[in-house]
Design an enzyme around this catalytic site. Structure first.
Site, PDB file in Angstrom:
ATOM      1  N   HIS A 139       7.949 -45.136  69.530  1.00 29.02           N
ATOM      2  CA  HIS A 139       9.011 -44.695  70.777  1.00 29.02           C
ATOM      3  C   HIS A 139       9.441 -43.875  70.932  1.00 29.02           C
ATOM      4  O   HIS A 139       8.265 -42.895  70.738  1.00 29.02           O
ATOM      5  CB  HIS A 139      10.130 -45.512  69.600  1.00 29.02           C
ATOM      6  CG  HIS A 139      10.645 -44.643  69.076  1.00 29.02           C
ATOM      7  ND1 HIS A 139      10.432 -45.221  67.362  1.00 29.02           N
ATOM      8  CD2 HIS A 139      11.574 -43.623  68.584  1.00 29.02           C
ATOM      9  CE1 HIS A 139      10.881 -44.113  66.601  1.00 29.02           C
ATOM     10  NE2 HIS A 139      11.377 -42.892  67.558  1.00 29.02           N
ATOM     11  N   ASP A 141      12.173 -40.685  72.062  1.00 28.09           N
ATOM     12  CA  ASP A 141      13.789 -40.565  72.087  1.00 28.09           C
ATOM     13  C   ASP A 141      14.349 -40.509  73.121  1.00 28.09           C
ATOM     14  O   ASP A 141      14.171 -40.159  73.878  1.00 28.09           O
ATOM     15  CB  ASP A 141      14.607 -39.246  70.638  1.00 28.09           C
ATOM     16  CG  ASP A 141      13.342 -39.910  69.104  1.00 28.09           C
ATOM     17  OD1 ASP A 141      13.198 -40.734  68.976  1.00 28.09           O
ATOM     18  OD2 ASP A 141      13.763 -38.693  69.109  1.00 28.09           O
TER      19      ASP A 141
END
Length: 313
Positions: A139, A141
């Site tokens: 991912h 942030d």
């Protein structure tokens, strides 16, 4: 990082509706910088690459000392060049020094889901011997925010004797190596990013409704230009990107299945083994990351500051 409930396809899988693999096979192009960009020169710090195109250890810098203009300029250059930079043996660094280092790139930005350390802007991320580690997921942030974090600065407070590494993937390389047909297909598309399928999965309906007012779904281009280097980057990630806009639900799912897998290519990655008093700074637009949760039942404590970003284009 809570994971999305839908199970990702295997790396060698084919989409059931298309007679093509989801991953690129063959020679990969690994360019460290944007086309035409000149290599930086460093006079106040040392740079030791960890891979040819992403990740470098910085030497000759004591982060407990004031950061002057020339050092700040070279640190910014090093991060643009390597996307994630690392500092070893920084025992004197405390919250104030941590904040000063993050300020080289911009003001701090709070994560609404992280616990605070007691110092404004600093989040403490702790997993102790009573908490079984959660599986992580690749991912970037704060992509669920209208102006996602430009970067993050992470400092090790306590590390396990083995395990607990972090990995980063270069999303410029991920974009460069997409098939031409895919790059053409996604060139002008946007995607919806939302925190509810991940962070919201651990909350009550009332908590989700309250936070939803502050954090509605947002849209970002699928291909962004880095706000400082101008480099084209793939900008979707598995826990927060919920839909490709302007296409059917079937095509959106098929595209996301292909695009989120790109961070998993080892040639795009660097892996960092944490030691006591280590510090990492990463470009949150140019990379995705994955904190490896393999150290249970040992303890791992980190402190993190995110750097406020700008809307992406």
């Amino acid at each position: 990082m809570p994971s999305r409930s839908a199970a990702p396809l295997a790396a060698d899988a084919q989409h059931p509706m298309l007679d093509k693999p989801l991953m690129h096979y063959g020679r990969r192009v690994l360019n460290r910088r944007a086309p035409g960009a000149e290599p930086p020169e460093f006079r106040t710090l040392g740079v030791t690459p960890l891979t040819p195109h992403i990740g470098a250890e910085i030497s000759g810098v004591d982060l407990a000392e004031p950061i002057g203009p020339e050092l700040a300029r070279e640190l910014r250059q090093a991060l643009l060049e390597w996307k994630v930079i690392f500092f070893r043996d920084q025992p004197r660094v405390r919250a104030g020094h941590h904040l000063e280092l993050a300020a080289v790139w911009g003001p701090p930005e709070a994560n609404p889901f992280f616990p605070k350390s007691g110092t404004e802007g600093v989040s403490r991320l702790a997993k102790d011997e009573t908490a079984i580690g959660n599986e992580n997921i690749w991912h970037s942030d704060h992509s669920f925010m209208a102006a996602p974090a430009l970067g993050s600065v992470l400092r090790s407070v306590e590390v396990p004797p083995a395990g607990g590494d972090t990995m980063w993937a270069d999303m410029g390389a991920a974009y460069d190596n997409l098939p031409e047909r895919t790059r053409t297909r996604i060139e002008h598309l946007t995607a919806t990013h939302d925190w509810v399928p991940s962070w919201g999965s651990t909350m009550s309906e009332e908590q989700v409704a309250r936070l939803r007012e502050e954090l509605p779904p947002v849209e970002h281009p699928v291909v962004v230009r880095h706000p400082r280097s101008g480099r084209q980057l793939l900008y979707v990630n598995e826990p927060f990107t919920t839909r490709i806009n302007g296409v059917s639900e079937t095509e959106s799912r098929e595209l996301l299945d292909e695009l989120v897998l790109q961070a998993r290519v080892p040639e795009y990655q660097v892996r960092f083994h944490w030691e006591p008093d280590s510090v990492a700074v990463w470009d949150n637009i140019a990379t995705q990351h994955y904190a490896i949760s393999d150290y249970y039942p040992r303890r791992r404590v980190m402190e993190r500051i995110a750097v406020a970003g700008v809307p992406l284009s």
